[in-house]
Design a protein around this motif. Structure first.
Motif, short mmCIF file in Angstrom:
data_model
loop_
_atom_site.label_atom_id
_atom_site.label_comp_id
_atom_site.label_asym_id
_atom_site.label_seq_id
_atom_site.Cartn_x
_atom_site.Cartn_y
_atom_site.Cartn_z
N THR A 52 0.70 -1.14 0.01
CA THR A 52 -0.30 0.02 0.03
C THR A 52 0.75 1.18 -0.03
N ALA A 53 0.10 2.53 -0.02
CA ALA A 53 0.89 3.67 -0.18
C ALA A 53 1.81 3.68 1.10
N ASP A 54 1.34 3.30 2.18
CA ASP A 54 1.86 3.54 3.74
C ASP A 54 3.07 2.50 3.93
N SER A 55 2.77 1.33 3.23
CA SER A 55 4.00 0.38 3.45
C SER A 55 5.25 0.96 3.02
N GLY A 56 6.46 0.37 4.11
CA GLY A 56 7.79 0.78 3.80
C GLY A 56 8.53 0.85 5.13
N TRP A 57 9.72 1.49 4.87
CA TRP A 57 10.46 1.75 6.02
C TRP A 57 10.59 3.13 6.34
N TYR A 58 10.83 3.40 7.71
CA TYR A 58 10.69 4.94 8.23
C TYR A 58 11.53 4.89 9.39
N TRP A 59 12.18 6.01 9.57
CA TRP A 59 13.04 6.41 10.78
C TRP A 59 12.35 6.50 11.96
N GLY A 60 12.80 5.91 12.99
CA GLY A 60 12.22 6.06 14.45
C GLY A 60 11.23 4.82 14.74
N THR A 61 10.70 5.01 15.86
CA THR A 61 10.12 3.60 16.37
C THR A 61 8.62 3.75 15.75
N SER A 62 8.26 4.90 15.02
CA SER A 62 6.60 4.80 14.63
C SER A 62 6.59 5.27 13.26
N ALA A 63 5.88 4.34 12.47
CA ALA A 63 5.74 4.69 11.13
C ALA A 63 4.89 6.07 10.87
N VAL A 64 4.18 6.21 11.83
CA VAL A 64 3.28 7.39 11.74
C VAL A 64 3.96 8.76 11.74
N ALA A 65 4.84 8.84 12.76
CA ALA A 65 5.76 9.99 13.16
C ALA A 65 7.00 10.01 12.27
N GLY A 66 7.47 8.79 11.68
CA GLY A 66 8.75 8.82 11.05
C GLY A 66 9.18 9.33 9.73
N GLN A 67 10.20 9.82 9.18
CA GLN A 67 10.36 10.06 7.86
C GLN A 67 10.71 8.95 7.19
N GLU A 68 9.98 8.84 6.00
CA GLU A 68 10.02 7.61 4.85
C GLU A 68 11.61 7.50 4.72
N ILE A 69 11.77 6.11 4.73
CA ILE A 69 13.39 5.76 3.83
C ILE A 69 12.92 5.13 2.68
N THR A 70 13.46 5.60 1.80
CA THR A 70 13.04 5.30 0.30
C THR A 70 13.78 3.82 -0.20
N ASP A 71 15.05 3.95 0.52
CA ASP A 71 15.69 2.50 0.05
C ASP A 71 16.60 2.12 1.30
N ILE A 72 16.13 1.14 1.94
CA ILE A 72 16.76 0.56 3.28
C ILE A 72 18.07 0.20 3.04
N SER A 73 18.53 -0.13 2.06
CA SER A 73 19.87 -0.66 1.60
C SER A 73 20.98 0.41 1.75
N THR A 74 20.61 1.70 1.86
CA THR A 74 21.29 3.00 1.80
C THR A 74 21.53 3.58 3.19
N VAL A 75 20.86 2.83 4.26
CA VAL A 75 20.83 3.37 5.59
C VAL A 75 22.28 2.84 6.08
N ARG A 76 22.55 3.81 6.97
CA ARG A 76 23.82 3.35 7.84
C ARG A 76 23.54 3.61 9.23
N LEU A 77 23.13 2.50 10.11
CA LEU A 77 22.49 2.74 11.55
C LEU A 77 23.74 3.21 12.19
N ALA A 78 23.72 4.10 13.28
CA ALA A 78 24.42 4.37 14.37
C ALA A 78 23.97 3.88 15.84
N PRO A 79 24.66 3.66 16.56
CA PRO A 79 24.05 3.43 18.08
C PRO A 79 23.03 4.40 18.34
N GLY A 80 21.87 3.87 18.76
CA GLY A 80 20.68 4.82 19.07
C GLY A 80 19.82 4.75 18.06
N ASP A 81 19.89 4.52 16.91
CA ASP A 81 19.05 4.69 15.81
C ASP A 81 18.06 3.55 15.85
#
Length: 176
Positions: A52-81
């Motif tokens: 659906t339009a809402d399916s996908g990866w988001y920054w943070g612990t809530s998909a409602v409040a988080g910014q959408e991630i367009t390509d999860i393979s480009t994410v570089r996590l740091a401690p606390g993320d």
């Protein structure tokens, strides 16, 4: 003839008479079919992701409040993320007396971070008495421990995170 020979012959004749009446050597027999219908069928229980339009990866612990991630393979996590995947899943339910639950399992993600990565299920939880097809939302939040001092330049394989629809045994069949 001696008495023991006569007794043995009589015992053998008695055994033959008893075997003939035990049903294993009967020539005549009959049967009838089970009444009430031509047969029954089994049901179906399946789950498929519905993009659906809402399916996908988001920054943070809530998909409602988080910014959408367009390509999860480009994410570089740091401690606390934290990143969250929110998905929509279509359930096909065809049968009587079904009860089921939806679980998100992240225990099999492949990483070398020594327990510094946690996967927390989000979404639907348990479903019971499912009687019709429906759509549910489920996903997971992945959090990199803020106290992690190791784990730089690691690759995390997320394909081990699964959303499972599992039939549970109902308490009892309905009364006739």
């Amino acid at each position: 003839m001696q008495k023991t020979t006569k007794a043995a012959a009589a015992a053998g004749a008695a055994a033959l008479l008893l075997a003939g009446g035990a049903g294993t050597m009967a020539v005549w027999n009959d049967s009838a079919t089970l009444g009430g219908g031509q047969g029954i069928q089994t049901g179906e229980l399946s789950i498929t992701e519905n993009a659906t339009a809402d399916s996908g990866w988001y920054w943070g612990t809530s998909a409602v409040a988080g910014q959408e991630i367009t390509d999860i393979s480009t994410v570089r996590l740091a401690p606390g993320d934290s990143v969250t995947y929110k998905g929509s899943y279509d359930l096909v339910v065809n049968g009587d007396n079904l009860a089921a639950k939806v679980d998100v399992d992240g225990g099999a993600i492949d990483n070398d971070l020594g327990g510094k990565l946690t996967v927390s299920p989000i979404g639907q939880g348990s479903l019971t008495d499912i009687t019709a097809d429906q759509t549910v939302e489920a996903g997971a939040t992945i959090t990199f421990d803020p106290s992690a001092t190791a784990g730089m330049n690691e690759t995390i394989n997320l394909t081990g995170i699964t959303v499972t629809l599992e039939q549970t045994v109902p308490a009892a069949n309905p009364a006739p």
